[in-house]
Scaffold this motif. Structure first.
Motif, short mmCIF file in Angstrom:
data_model
loop_
_atom_site.label_atom_id
_atom_site.label_comp_id
_atom_site.label_asym_id
_atom_site.label_seq_id
_atom_site.Cartn_x
_atom_site.Cartn_y
_atom_site.Cartn_z
N ALA A 85 0.83 -1.20 0.00
CA ALA A 85 0.00 0.00 0.00
C ALA A 85 0.87 1.25 0.00
O ALA A 85 0.53 2.25 -0.61
CB ALA A 85 -0.92 -0.01 1.21
N PRO A 110 -6.87 3.37 -2.98
CA PRO A 110 -5.62 3.21 -2.21
C PRO A 110 -5.51 4.21 -1.06
O PRO A 110 -4.90 3.91 -0.04
CB PRO A 110 -4.53 3.50 -3.25
CG PRO A 110 -5.18 3.30 -4.57
CD PRO A 110 -6.61 3.68 -4.39
N LEU B 296 -3.77 -3.87 -3.88
CA LEU B 296 -3.57 -2.47 -3.50
C LEU B 296 -3.21 -2.32 -2.03
O LEU B 296 -2.96 -1.21 -1.58
CB LEU B 296 -4.83 -1.67 -3.80
CG LEU B 296 -5.24 -1.60 -5.27
CD1 LEU B 296 -6.48 -0.74 -5.44
CD2 LEU B 296 -4.10 -1.05 -6.12
#
Ligand code: ATP
Ligand code: MG
Lengths: 230, 384
Positions: A85, A110, B296
């Motif tokens: 991330a 995100p 992600l």
């Protein structure tokens, strides 16, 4: 220049049925900060596998993977998720946007993992959408956008959290020639003006032209150095 | 909270499917609310009829009646607080097809036995002073459009008067509020003394003695003692608690409890498969999307929670809508009539329903959520 990615004698094998198949046979690689690396090679040569290792999506069977001075080959699944991330932006061949979300909501995903406020998230999303030239499509769902536009949304999503490294797996593989060129120009601009380090797997020699360095992977082994552009 | 948009979008991914699943859940919880509510309603009605009252009727058959002479002997049993009586008068208003169930009673005693009937003291006093007086429930007065001071003729096919007429003229001297005891409670009373004097026959007949006792725990002993008083006499008695009586009367409704639980159980069981299937299908369809979220940087636990929250949202929202609808049904006149005006959807049913919805969400949401958690990114991205 300092290496931002180092692979040292990286091996990766998969279990296929009862057989173990080695896909990467001890790869050594250094990628410098602000490099734009093009990785080419025949189908099945292990390009995606290698990219996944660099991006912390998978772990090597043996060898070391160091990104930004951190060994990531031994991190736990949870720690790897956190690490991705913060450090990696992903761009896929088929865009992989969430179909139920608008372009801006997709780009925001995100940022949900950061502790930015709602207003800060909004602002960042608008900025990157502008950067990829899609500010006017913010409210559109992916199925209302062309392939090239979807890929630009995906690029916006990849850079919105300001990652250390962008990894792209055949980013133009699903696009017509003109859209492909637009996407490559965008990636090149990100590399040149923002200094983004990019690792891109591609089959398309035209796309590879945009890279500052090209590498070939064949049967799990790197054929060192074809070309280096200033 | 910031993940809400993700969960929400996931939920509405296949709009029609979600709507149908939701409707099924709504209907199931509507059914649940109704059945459990009715169940509770009956329990409330029967428990309002408390055990500090006993009913004494002829052992052979209620309609055989008991002599009025029993009254003083019943009063003499230790623990008895007050004794009133009911003699079934029947009656109709103007034509035989318009029945007016009336009872002859000793009003003073009656209202002291039924402590929760609300009546103004002056009405009770008027009843005592007016031989031809009658008391009726506010509900009945409203329904008939009668008021205090009205003069009403009541016909009877049983009790002709001494003067040969079969129409009794009554004066309404008061009304009372009986909502606490539900709609089935007798709503029309005339003076027993007057009835006894004026009736051509049947003097001294009592169908029920209603016995108020001091201590509910003594109900058993007092019942037995009363019945023992008259054992082996011409007029043997059968003494019951009010709840026992009411339960007996409700028996024609079958074992409501069992039926309600069985239906609700079957419905929820079916629902479980339906919801679980919806959730599982929805997770299967978006293997790639979930893999992207993980790529992600969404941790496994977070992805599990996202899916589980979706199930929770679906079940709790739809469940609450169903329960709210069923609560509304309890405000309708049809059900008010059965359970009385005070009755509305018991909180315990809502809480039980919410618990069920929660359980449903967990049981149907956990398997797909776990599947999402276990999803391997590399395989899922490659479509393996
Ligand atoms: N999870 C896995 N399990 C078994 N085999 C795998 C797995 N992942 C990759 N492989 C195998 O490893 C080899 C390399 O796969 P990889 O996806 O890295 O190739 P690639 O160079 O990206 O090919 P392409 O250009 O077709 O995308 C292939 O033979 C593939 O079948
Ligand atoms: Mg590949």
């Amino acid at each position: 220049m300092t290496a931002i990615v180092s692979l040292r004698n990286v091996k990766k094998s998969y279990l296929r049925g009862k057989q173990t198949v080695e896909v990467l046979h001890g790869v050594d690689l250094e990628i410098q900060a602000s490099e734009f690396l093009g990785l080419m090679g025949p189908s099945g040569s292990g390009k995606t596998t290698m990219l996944n290792l660099i991006a912390g999506l998978d772990q090597p069977t043996s060898g070391e993977v160091v990104v930004s001075d951190k060994r990531i080959d031994k991190l736990s699944r949870g720690a790897l998720a956190d690490w991705r991330a913060r450090h990696i932006g992903f761009i896929f061949q088929f865009y992989n946007l969430l179909p139920v979300l608008t372009a801006e909501a997709n780009v925001e995903v995100p940022l949900l993992l950061t502790n930015l406020s709602r207003a800060q998230r909004r602002e960042r999303v608008q900025t990157v959408l502008q950067l990829v030239g899609l500010a006017d499509r913010a409210k559109h769902k992916p199925n209302e956008l062309s392939g090239g536009q979807q890929q630009r949304v995906a690029i916006a999503r990849a850079i919105v959290a300001d990652p250390t490294l962008l990894v792209c797996d055949e980013p133009t593989g699903d696009l017509d020639r003109q859209s492909a060129e637009e996407i490559m120009n965008l990636l090149q601009a990100l590399n040149r003006t923002q200094g983004k380090t990019i690792v891109m797997v591609t089959h398309d020699p035209r796309a590879a032209e945009y890279a500052s360095r090209e590498l070939h992977l064949d049967k799990g082994q790197l054929a060192h150095d074809a070309r280096r552009v200033a | 909270m910031k993940y809400f948009s993700l969960v929400w979008a996931g939920l509405w991914r296949k709009r029609t499917r979600t709507v149908f699943t939701m409707l099924s859940i709504v209907v199931a919880f509507l059914l649940f609310g109704l059945l459990q509510g009715i169940n509770q309603g009956f329990n409330t009605v029967t428990s309002n009829l408390d055990v500090d009252r006993l009913y004494v009727s002829a052992k052979t058959n209620m309609t055989d009646g008991l002599p009025i002479a029993h009254l003083n002997r019943i009063k003499s049993v230790p623990g008895v607080r007050a004794v009133s009586l009911w003699t079934y008068f029947g009656g109709f208003y103007q034509k035989a097809q318009d029945p007016l169930p009336a009872f002859a009673t000793d009003a003073q005693q009656l209202f002291s036995v039924y402590k929760d009937i609300k009546i103004k003291p002056e009405y009770l006093e008027a009843m005592r002073k007016t031989r031809t007086g009658v008391l009726l429930s506010e509900q009945l007065a409203k329904q008939r459009g009668w008021k205090v001071g009205d003069h009403i003729p009541v016909g009877t096919s049983i009790w002709t008067k001494k003067d040969g007429s079969s129409t009794w003229d009554f004066d309404i001297v008061g009304t009372f509020d009986v909502s606490k005891y539900g709609a089935g409670f007798p709503a029309f009373y005339l003076n027993y003394d007057y009835f006894n004097e004026a009736s051509a026959f049947g003097q001294g007949v009592v169908h029920y003695y209603i016995v108020g006792i001091d201590d509910p725990h003594q109900a058993m002993r007092i019942s037995q003692q009363i019945d023992a008083l008259f054992a082996n006499s011409t007029y043997e008695t059968q003494t019951q608690t009010e709840s026992a009586l009411a339960v007996m009367q409700l028996k024609q409704l079958g074992d409501i409890n069992f039926i309600a639980n069985a239906i609700v159980g079957a419905v929820l069981f079916t629902l479980l498969f339906l919801t679980a299937n919806t959730m599982m299908q929805s997770v299967r369809e978006r293997t790639a999307e979930l893999a992207v979220l993980k790529t992600l940087g969404f941790a496994d636990g977070k992805v599990l929670l996202l899916v589980l929250t979706e199930a929770l949202l679906l079940c709790l929202f739809a469940g609450m809508v169903g329960l709210a609808l069923s609560s509304l049904v309890f405000e309708t006149p049809a059900l008010r009539q059965i359970f009385g005006d005070d009755f509305s959807m018991p909180l315990v049913v809502i809480v039980m329903g919410a618990g069920m919805a929660l359980l449903l969400a967990l049981v149907s949401g956990l398997p797909p959520a776990w599947r999402a958690r276990q999803l391997n990114i590399v395989d899922a991205l490659a479509g393996r």
